[in-house]
Design a protein around this motif. Structure first.
Motif, PDB file in Angstrom:
ATOM      1  N   ARG A   1       0.813  -1.211   0.000  1.00  0.00           N
ATOM      2  CA  ARG A   1       0.000   0.000   0.000  1.00  0.00           C
ATOM      3  C   ARG A   1       0.859   1.279   0.000  1.00  0.00           C
ATOM      4  N   GLU A   2       1.917   1.297   0.812  1.00  0.00           N
ATOM      5  CA  GLU A   2       2.750   2.498   0.932  1.00  0.00           C
ATOM      6  C   GLU A   2       3.473   2.769  -0.393  1.00  0.00           C
ATOM      7  N   MET A   3       3.865   1.672  -1.054  1.00  0.00           N
ATOM      8  CA  MET A   3       4.547   1.831  -2.339  1.00  0.00           C
ATOM      9  C   MET A   3       3.602   2.446  -3.367  1.00  0.00           C
ATOM     10  N   VAL A   4       2.382   1.950  -3.405  1.00  0.00           N
ATOM     11  CA  VAL A   4       1.398   2.468  -4.366  1.00  0.00           C
ATOM     12  C   VAL A   4       1.064   3.930  -4.034  1.00  0.00           C
ATOM     13  N   ALA A   5       0.960   4.239  -2.740  1.00  0.00           N
ATOM     14  CA  ALA A   5       0.687   5.625  -2.348  1.00  0.00           C
ATOM     15  C   ALA A   5       1.823   6.538  -2.817  1.00  0.00           C
ATOM     16  N   GLY A   6       3.056   6.042  -2.722  1.00  0.00           N
ATOM     17  CA  GLY A   6       4.205   6.812  -3.202  1.00  0.00           C
ATOM     18  C   GLY A   6       4.145   7.026  -4.704  1.00  0.00           C
ATOM     19  N   PHE A   7       3.834   5.951  -5.450  1.00  0.00           N
ATOM     20  CA  PHE A   7       3.693   6.072  -6.903  1.00  0.00           C
ATOM     21  C   PHE A   7       2.652   7.147  -7.234  1.00  0.00           C
ATOM     22  N   ALA A   8       1.490   7.054  -6.552  1.00  0.00           N
ATOM     23  CA  ALA A   8       0.382   7.967  -6.846  1.00  0.00           C
ATOM     24  C   ALA A   8       0.785   9.416  -6.588  1.00  0.00           C
ATOM     25  N   GLY A   9       1.530   9.635  -5.486  1.00  0.00           N
ATOM     26  CA  GLY A   9       1.974  10.995  -5.165  1.00  0.00           C
ATOM     27  C   GLY A   9       2.910  11.544  -6.222  1.00  0.00           C
ATOM     28  N   GLY A  10       3.841  10.718  -6.660  1.00  0.00           N
ATOM     29  CA  GLY A  10       4.782  11.156  -7.691  1.00  0.00           C
ATOM     30  C   GLY A  10       4.071  11.470  -9.000  1.00  0.00           C
ATOM     31  N   ILE A  11       3.142  10.596  -9.374  1.00  0.00           N
ATOM     32  CA  ILE A  11       2.421  10.794 -10.637  1.00  0.00           C
ATOM     33  C   ILE A  11       1.546  12.044 -10.577  1.00  0.00           C
ATOM     34  N   ALA A  12       0.847  12.231  -9.454  1.00  0.00           N
ATOM     35  CA  ALA A  12      -0.023  13.401  -9.323  1.00  0.00           C
ATOM     36  C   ALA A  12       0.799  14.686  -9.441  1.00  0.00           C
ATOM     37  N   ARG A  13       1.964  14.701  -8.814  1.00  0.00           N
ATOM     38  CA  ARG A  13       2.811  15.904  -8.888  1.00  0.00           C
ATOM     39  C   ARG A  13       3.357  16.113 -10.297  1.00  0.00           C
ATOM     40  N   PHE A  14       3.674  15.030 -10.967  1.00  0.00           N
ATOM     41  CA  PHE A  14       4.107  15.140 -12.359  1.00  0.00           C
ATOM     42  C   PHE A  14       2.986  15.741 -13.215  1.00  0.00           C
TER      43      PHE A  14
ATOM     44  N   ALA B   1      -4.966   2.483  -6.386  1.00  0.00           N
ATOM     45  CA  ALA B   1      -4.305   3.746  -6.034  1.00  0.00           C
ATOM     46  C   ALA B   1      -5.246   4.678  -5.285  1.00  0.00           C
ATOM     47  N   SER B   2      -6.529   4.653  -5.634  1.00  0.00           N
ATOM     48  CA  SER B   2      -7.492   5.477  -4.898  1.00  0.00           C
ATOM     49  C   SER B   2      -7.530   5.058  -3.441  1.00  0.00           C
ATOM     50  N   SER B   3      -7.585   3.753  -3.229  1.00  0.00           N
ATOM     51  CA  SER B   3      -7.655   3.219  -1.879  1.00  0.00           C
ATOM     52  C   SER B   3      -6.387   3.534  -1.091  1.00  0.00           C
ATOM     53  N   ALA B   4      -5.224   3.482  -1.770  1.00  0.00           N
ATOM     54  CA  ALA B   4      -3.950   3.673  -1.068  1.00  0.00           C
ATOM     55  C   ALA B   4      -3.623   5.147  -0.819  1.00  0.00           C
ATOM     56  N   ALA B   5      -4.035   6.019  -1.735  1.00  0.00           N
ATOM     57  CA  ALA B   5      -3.496   7.394  -1.714  1.00  0.00           C
ATOM     58  C   ALA B   5      -4.474   8.449  -1.198  1.00  0.00           C
ATOM     59  N   LEU B   6      -5.765   8.145  -1.216  1.00  0.00           N
ATOM     60  CA  LEU B   6      -6.735   9.117  -0.707  1.00  0.00           C
ATOM     61  C   LEU B   6      -7.097   8.749   0.729  1.00  0.00           C
ATOM     62  N   PRO B   7      -7.388   9.683   1.652  1.00  0.00           N
ATOM     63  CA  PRO B   7      -7.486  11.121   1.427  1.00  0.00           C
ATOM     64  C   PRO B   7      -6.173  11.877   1.604  1.00  0.00           C
ATOM     65  N   ASP B   8      -5.064  11.178   1.940  1.00  0.00           N
ATOM     66  CA  ASP B   8      -3.804  11.875   2.192  1.00  0.00           C
ATOM     67  C   ASP B   8      -3.412  12.803   1.043  1.00  0.00           C
ATOM     68  N   LEU B   9      -3.513  12.287  -0.166  1.00  0.00           N
ATOM     69  CA  LEU B   9      -3.073  13.055  -1.322  1.00  0.00           C
ATOM     70  C   LEU B   9      -3.925  14.315  -1.499  1.00  0.00           C
ATOM     71  N   ALA B  10      -5.206  14.191  -1.215  1.00  0.00           N
ATOM     72  CA  ALA B  10      -6.108  15.356  -1.343  1.00  0.00           C
ATOM     73  C   ALA B  10      -5.663  16.483  -0.415  1.00  0.00           C
ATOM     74  N   GLN B  11      -5.097  16.114   0.737  1.00  0.00           N
ATOM     75  CA  GLN B  11      -4.646  17.142   1.688  1.00  0.00           C
ATOM     76  C   GLN B  11      -3.325  17.780   1.259  1.00  0.00           C
ATOM     77  N   GLN B  12      -2.509  16.996   0.517  1.00  0.00           N
ATOM     78  CA  GLN B  12      -1.179  17.492   0.146  1.00  0.00           C
ATOM     79  C   GLN B  12      -1.162  18.318  -1.125  1.00  0.00           C
ATOM     80  N   LEU B  13      -2.101  18.039  -2.032  1.00  0.00           N
ATOM     81  CA  LEU B  13      -2.030  18.700  -3.344  1.00  0.00           C
ATOM     82  C   LEU B  13      -2.783  20.021  -3.363  1.00  0.00           C
ATOM     83  N   GLU B  14      -2.319  20.903  -4.250  1.00  0.00           N
ATOM     84  CA  GLU B  14      -2.933  22.224  -4.333  1.00  0.00           C
ATOM     85  C   GLU B  14      -4.070  22.265  -5.347  1.00  0.00           C
ATOM     86  N   VAL B  15      -4.397  21.116  -5.924  1.00  0.00           N
ATOM     87  CA  VAL B  15      -5.523  21.047  -6.869  1.00  0.00           C
ATOM     88  C   VAL B  15      -6.491  19.978  -6.368  1.00  0.00           C
TER      89      VAL B  15
END
Lengths: 284, 284
Positions: free
Chosen positions: B61-74, B90-104
């Protein structure tokens, strides 16, 4: 732990001793590697899994022949004394041309499978299963028919995925095996014409029954190659793997074939393309 | 025609206009992209298929969350005004953390699927099918159970391969669908909890019958995103695809989802790793 070819060349890794080169589009050829190592325990091997370009089965024949040429030359550059094409599609596309071009012996998996089936059949009723590409190429059928056998051929496109998903012992394997083999005629031998299929031997045997001899092309190929190449007694063979795709994904998938033993190095396909480009150039 | 990011930066390619970023581990997310384009025909899209690291389903899960974060920033670096995670794992692994980190704004496919099932069910007997990773995560089950529904969940690991092999209309799809769904209880709604599964809608509908409403998470997600983002009237939307694996293989596989429209560029995973590394750094 990916290293660059430059690091390899700089000698940061111990060289292999007179290795045998083996390659496949992915992990399927590891069944051939395993069968070879059982017969030649003292030999070193260099294996290439072209996982960045897998699957070969649906790519044009000329493209696959080009890939095979590039990979074979790369393996020879790595010291390979012989090359085994552990992939039905690439064997069908690249042999016998490649055998004429290379300065080392080269074997495919089709001829050994056909020879083994010829020994196994009693009534000449031979079946062959493989990928869509292998079956559509007619490579097995032609060789079996000229021997006067009645040939039944069936493409089993989901079998590779069943194996790579680690489901060879799961209900999906049984359901799909029954589906693919339900319309078979009366057979006395069945060639497992894909290097992934030895992992489905148990379920296929259960479905076809004991009256049908299964011909494992990985074993058949290993037998032919090992009878031609001497072992190196007193040595313990090592293996080095190169993969064009993701190293971790390769190691994970390879677990279904008993895992990998030896280092796994990433190799960019661009590197192989350079060897492929040399194909037309004299190597004298 | 792969180009380097440097060439892109040099302006050899026309920039997209306020694109929406969409990504998946492979081609499955193209069903979401297609549903989005049908609703927002004037918007540009930038799609990333992480085909070098597919499948995500069995990775930590942590690996997929990392992938998702890198891709979203790209994707944001490529101008994305919003990001759609068109992949259940990736939705399951990366949300809601990613929603809090990204500016979009960022959306996944699970919440929209659950919402659509909530509207579709009459008796509260909801089923969900997905990859092993998605089903094992319990992401759908938890959200459905807190609504008081009786939930049945089934992993269908071969379905992705059936679709990617172009066999969604073939007998293999029917055989496997019957196998996976044969022990289902009485349902009134069934969530297709993987972005590949909309392509199996016909065969699944045939097997479960008209009494079960199929919930297409690609459509559900497109509905939620398109209601939040305005279209750009008078414009004709363009799409740019980035893939981390082989471009030709991606284009080939994408044919089963109607093919790709727009240029396809190769992107090295090392490039994404650089964006992933920035995750911990303030982007202020």
């Amino acid at each position: 732990m990916p290293v660059t070819l430059e690091e390899l060349a700089l000698g940061s890794m111990p060289p292999l001793h007179q290795p045998i080169g083996v390659f496949d589009s992915g992990v399927g050829g590891l069944t051939v590697l395993k069968a070879l190592r059982a017969r030649l325990p003292g030999r070193d091997f260099v294996y290439l899994g072209d996982t960045a370009r897998v699957p070969y089965g649906r790519k044009p024949r000329e493209m696959v022949a080009g890939f095979a040429g590039g990979i074979a030359r790369f393996l020879i550059d790595q010291g390979a004394q012989a090359v085994v094409i552990a992939c039905n599609t690439a064997s069908s596309a690249a042999l016998p041309d490649l055998a004429q071009q290379l300065e080392v012996p080269v074997w495919g998996v089709i001829e050994p499978g056909v020879e083994a089936a010829t020994r196994a059949t009693r009534g000449g009723r031979v079946g062959v299963i493989g990928t869509r590409g292998t079956i559509a190429s007619g490579a097995y059928q032609r060789r079996l028919e000229v021997r006067g056998f009645a040939v039944w051929a069936q493409a089993c496109p989901m079998f590779v995925h069943v194996v790579e998903e680690g489901l060879a012992g799961a209900p999906e394997a049984e359901v799909l095996t029954r589906h693919y083999l339900e319309e078979r005629p009366d057979l006395d031998a069945l060639i497992l014409g894909c290097t992934h299929y030895p992992l489905l031997k148990d379920v296929v045997a259960r479905v076809v029954g004991s009256g049908v001899t299964l011909v494992d092309s990985a074993e058949a190929t290993a037998e032919v190659v090992s009878s031609a190449l001497a072992d190196l007694p007193g040595r313990t063979g090592r293996v080095r793997h190169f993969v064009t795709g993701d190293v971790a994904a390769y190691e994970h998938t390879a677990q279904v074939i008993g895992g990998v033993d030896g280092e796994v190095l990433h190799l960019d396909v661009a590197e192989l393309a350079r060897f492929e480009a040399r194909a037309g150039v004299s190597r004298g």
